[in-house]
Design an enzyme around this catalytic site. Structure first.
Site, mmCIF file in Angstrom:
data_model
loop_
_atom_site.group_PDB
_atom_site.id
_atom_site.type_symbol
_atom_site.label_atom_id
_atom_site.label_comp_id
_atom_site.label_asym_id
_atom_site.label_seq_id
_atom_site.Cartn_x
_atom_site.Cartn_y
_atom_site.Cartn_z
ATOM 1 C CG ASP A 148 110.296 8.525 108.830
ATOM 2 O OD1 ASP A 148 110.263 9.777 108.912
ATOM 3 O OD2 ASP A 148 111.169 7.701 109.362
ATOM 4 C CG ASP A 194 109.865 10.656 112.876
ATOM 5 O OD1 ASP A 194 109.633 10.165 112.072
ATOM 6 O OD2 ASP A 194 109.175 11.657 113.439
ATOM 7 C CG ASP A 196 107.553 12.685 107.464
ATOM 8 O OD1 ASP A 196 107.507 12.863 106.294
ATOM 9 O OD2 ASP A 196 108.702 12.315 108.326
ATOM 10 C CG ASP A 253 89.752 10.706 108.728
ATOM 11 O OD1 ASP A 253 88.488 10.537 109.341
ATOM 12 O OD2 ASP A 253 90.224 9.484 108.339
ATOM 13 C CG ASP A 304 86.317 8.656 112.979
ATOM 14 O OD1 ASP A 304 86.821 7.772 112.133
ATOM 15 O OD2 ASP A 304 86.286 8.675 113.933
ATOM 16 C CD GLU A 347 84.191 4.911 109.575
ATOM 17 O OE1 GLU A 347 84.966 3.860 109.718
ATOM 18 O OE2 GLU A 347 84.139 5.822 110.690
ATOM 19 C CG HIS A 378 92.211 3.505 108.503
ATOM 20 N ND1 HIS A 378 91.160 3.893 107.813
ATOM 21 C CD2 HIS A 378 92.039 3.958 109.819
ATOM 22 C CE1 HIS A 378 90.294 4.380 108.344
ATOM 23 N NE2 HIS A 378 90.744 4.656 109.943
ATOM 24 C CG ASP A 379 88.916 1.529 110.521
ATOM 25 O OD1 ASP A 379 90.022 1.808 111.096
ATOM 26 O OD2 ASP A 379 88.157 2.240 110.391
HETATM 27 C C1 GLC Z 1 86.626 4.987 112.682
HETATM 28 C C2 GLC Z 1 88.289 5.096 112.164
HETATM 29 C C3 GLC Z 1 88.675 4.242 113.014
HETATM 30 C C4 GLC Z 1 88.684 4.797 114.388
HETATM 31 C C5 GLC Z 1 87.255 4.864 114.860
HETATM 32 C C6 GLC Z 1 87.091 5.680 116.146
HETATM 33 O O1 GLC Z 1 85.949 3.921 112.583
HETATM 34 O O2 GLC Z 1 87.923 4.641 110.729
HETATM 35 O O3 GLC Z 1 90.145 3.881 112.445
HETATM 36 O O4 GLC Z 1 89.377 3.767 115.319
HETATM 37 O O5 GLC Z 1 86.622 5.663 113.791
HETATM 38 O O6 GLC Z 1 87.672 7.246 115.855
#
Ligand code: GLC
Length: 564
Positions: free
Chosen positions: A21, A25, A29, A98, A199, A257, A330-331
């Site tokens: 950041d 805030d 960013d 993404d 995604d 993905e 991140h998931d």
């Molecule tokens: C993908 C993303 C995830 C998101 C989902 C819906 O799996 O990696 O973070 O919640 O799609 O967009």
């Protein structure tokens, strides 16, 4: 197979909200990312994958996009984005965006329009359906829990949302939707983007008639529908068209993905002959500790299953398709906590996982913080969690199913996506050097021990080990293009495999346990050299190895007398 730039590349995955950041805030960013580019260049990565940075009400942290052509205010401006792109390119790196194609935000102008009565072209952009005698049009369960349908009073109908109710699914059977999305992708590619991460993209073709799914449990009203909506009948046609309209016009790299995809299907999506996508990020190897009731239910990790799945992908895609190599994103919870040991053997297990996955064939993805061995977090109260999936789960389990909160929190500690979303740990200053404002999520309290600054100062750190692995990939073609053979197939604790290209062979041996393991690998080789290991070299060669807890070793072998 034709050799392409992205096959030798290593990708670094940034979750912008938690990275750095710059303006205090409380949200990461774009300028914060620019500040850290020298660090990423030092690490040696080639491509930077930016999690979604478009305008969004942030129900799902940017995966709910309300305007694909604008930058989210918290993250900066389009000028900041252009500066970031330039600074990445100046350092000889590439930028990957993404892109969310399956759904928009419910605050997107199309969706707002689609609620209007009368002759309305946007109505068919989404899945609007009448109620089924007062009930939802079918019994599908959302991936984030609860029904996949929401009733809207203005529209007087239900709309489909496979994810949160603020993420309505787009109707890809409508040619205008497809053209809008192709235009949008071309907009970003014309701005100099080098790669696209698509995604949840195998969900674009829904089954005709949206039939009910089979209930998996009698006490549940809604049924998982992943198997009905993944890899639908029009899906390959859609990617072929997308490739013709968008991808084939640019020298870019695409990675899709896709959950619920087998290796055989993965080959169909990524075989260049079919002109669809370049590569795939699958879930199969990450799902090994999910129980029959889904990802919140955790069963023990079985190494033999994990080996079987990854080996099948390696063999099936070799020579035609292309795989995304990852154990963190991140998931997913942090792998060092999930299947390693994040206390006594944190360093050893983090290095072992990196060795095991990065010596395979495919494009390695390093998720922010993985390179310093960041761990899962256990916040003491649900109010400290931010992830929509986690919060839905907590509410449904405690309020609707009456489970006790402590039990539900235990599931959350193991699997919550917030495990991966805590602040990047830069140094030992407050909030780990993320920024001076009150951050949107709390920092993991272990940042005094686990941070980039101390890792940079320690030549034996996980960070320096990652640099070494990346360097090896650049130096030895066998890592990029070699074929793959699984060794010690039935061994319950050791994952070993062999990669071969011409007269060069790589033997990778990794101990997934806290116990010592004695293993023997008998290969008819003339010379062997220990290329990399996460312990001091004890002089053993691979004929007989006494592997220490979470030890990893990579031997380079030659069939002929060609060593310098
Ligand atoms: C993908 C993303 C995830 C998101 C989902 C819906 O799996 O990696 O973070 O919640 O799609 O967009």
């Amino acid at each position: 197979m034709e050799q392409l730039w992205w096959q030798t590349a290593v990708v670094y995955h940034i979750y912008p909200r938690s990275f750095r950041d710059s303006d205090g805030d409380g949200f990461g960013d774009l300028k914060g990312i620019i500040e850290k580019l020298d660090y990423l260049q030092f690490l040696g990565v080639d491509v930077i994958w930016l999690g979604p940075v478009y305008e969004s009400p942030n129900d799902d942290n940017g995966y709910d996009i309300s305007d694909y052509y604008q930058i989210m205010e918290e993250f900066g401006t389009m000028e900041d984005w252009e500066l970031l792109r330039n600074e990445i390119h100046l350092r000889g790196m590439k930028i990957m965006m993404d892109i969310v194609l399956n759904h928009t935000s419910d605050e997107h102008a199309w969706f707002v329009q689609s609620k209007q009565p009368g002759d309305n072209p946007y109505r068919d952009y989404y899945y609007w359906r009448d109620s089924n005698e007062g009930l939802e049009p079918n019994n599908w369960e959302s991936f984030f829990g609860g029904p996949a349908w929401e009733y809207d009073d203005d529209a007087k109908a239900f709309y489909l949302h496979l994810f949160s109710r603020k993420q309505p699914d787009l109707n890809w059977a409508n040619p205008s939707v497809r053209q809008e999305m192709y235009d949008m992708m071309r907009f970003w590619l014309d701005k100099g983007v080098d790669g696209l991460r698509l995604d949840a993209v195998n969900l674009l073709s829904k089954p005709d008639g949206l039939p009910n799914s089979e209930l998996t449990s009698i006490d549940k009203k809604y049924a998982p529908c992943g198997h009905l909506v993944a890899n639908g009948h029009e899906i390959h046609g859609i990617f072929h068209e997308m490739n013709r309209e968008v991808f084939s016009r640019y020298p870019i790299f695409t990675v899709a993905e896709m959950a619920g995809v087998s290796a055989e299907e993965g080959l169909l999506y990524t075989d260049p002959i079919r002109q669809e996508l370049d590569s795939i990020i699958c879930f199969e190897h990450m799902d090994v500790d999910n129980g029959p009731n889904g990802r919140w239910e955790t069963v023990p990790f079985q190494l033999t299953t994990f080996k079987r799945i990854l080996s099948n992908w390696q063999r099936t895609l070799h020579g035609s398709g292309w795989f995304g190599l990852y154990l963190n994103n991140h998931d997913q919870p942090r792998v060092v906590s999930r299947w390693g040991n994040d206390t006594e053997y944190r360093e050893e297990s983090a290095k072992m996982f990196a060795t095991c996955i990065q010596m395979m064939q495919g494009t390695p993805y390093i998720y922010q913080g993985e390179e310093i061995g960041m761990t899962n977090v256990q916040f003491d109260d649900i109010s400290k969690y931010r992830d929509v999936e986690t919060l839905n789960y907590y509410r449904i389990e405690t309020e609707e199913r009456g489970r006790n909160s402590a039990d539900v929190m235990r599931d959350i500690y193991l699997k919550s996506r917030d495990n991966a979303r805590t602040l990047m740990q830069w140094d030992e200053s407050p909030n780990a050097g993320f920024g001076i404002g009150t951050p949107w999520i709390e920092v993991n309290p272990n940042f005094n021990d686990v941070n980039v600054k101390s890792a940079l100062n320690n030549p034996n750190s996980i960070l320096h080990y990652y640099r070494k692995l990346i360097h090896l990939r650049k130096r030895y073609e066998v890592i990029v293009y070699g074929d793959y053979v699984l060794l010690l197939e039935e061994h319950p604790d050791v994952f070993a495999y062999k990669r071969t290209l011409r007269d060069e062979t790589l033997i990778v041996v990794t101990n997934f346990s806290e116990q010592e393991q004695i293993v023997e690998i008998k290969e008819p080789v003339l010379q062997q050299e220990l290329l990399v290991t996460n312990y001091p070299d004890n002089g053993e060669n691979m004929d007989r190895m006494q592997l220490r807890p979470f030890e990893a070793r990579v031997y380079l072998c030659k069939q002929k007398e060609t060593f310098k």
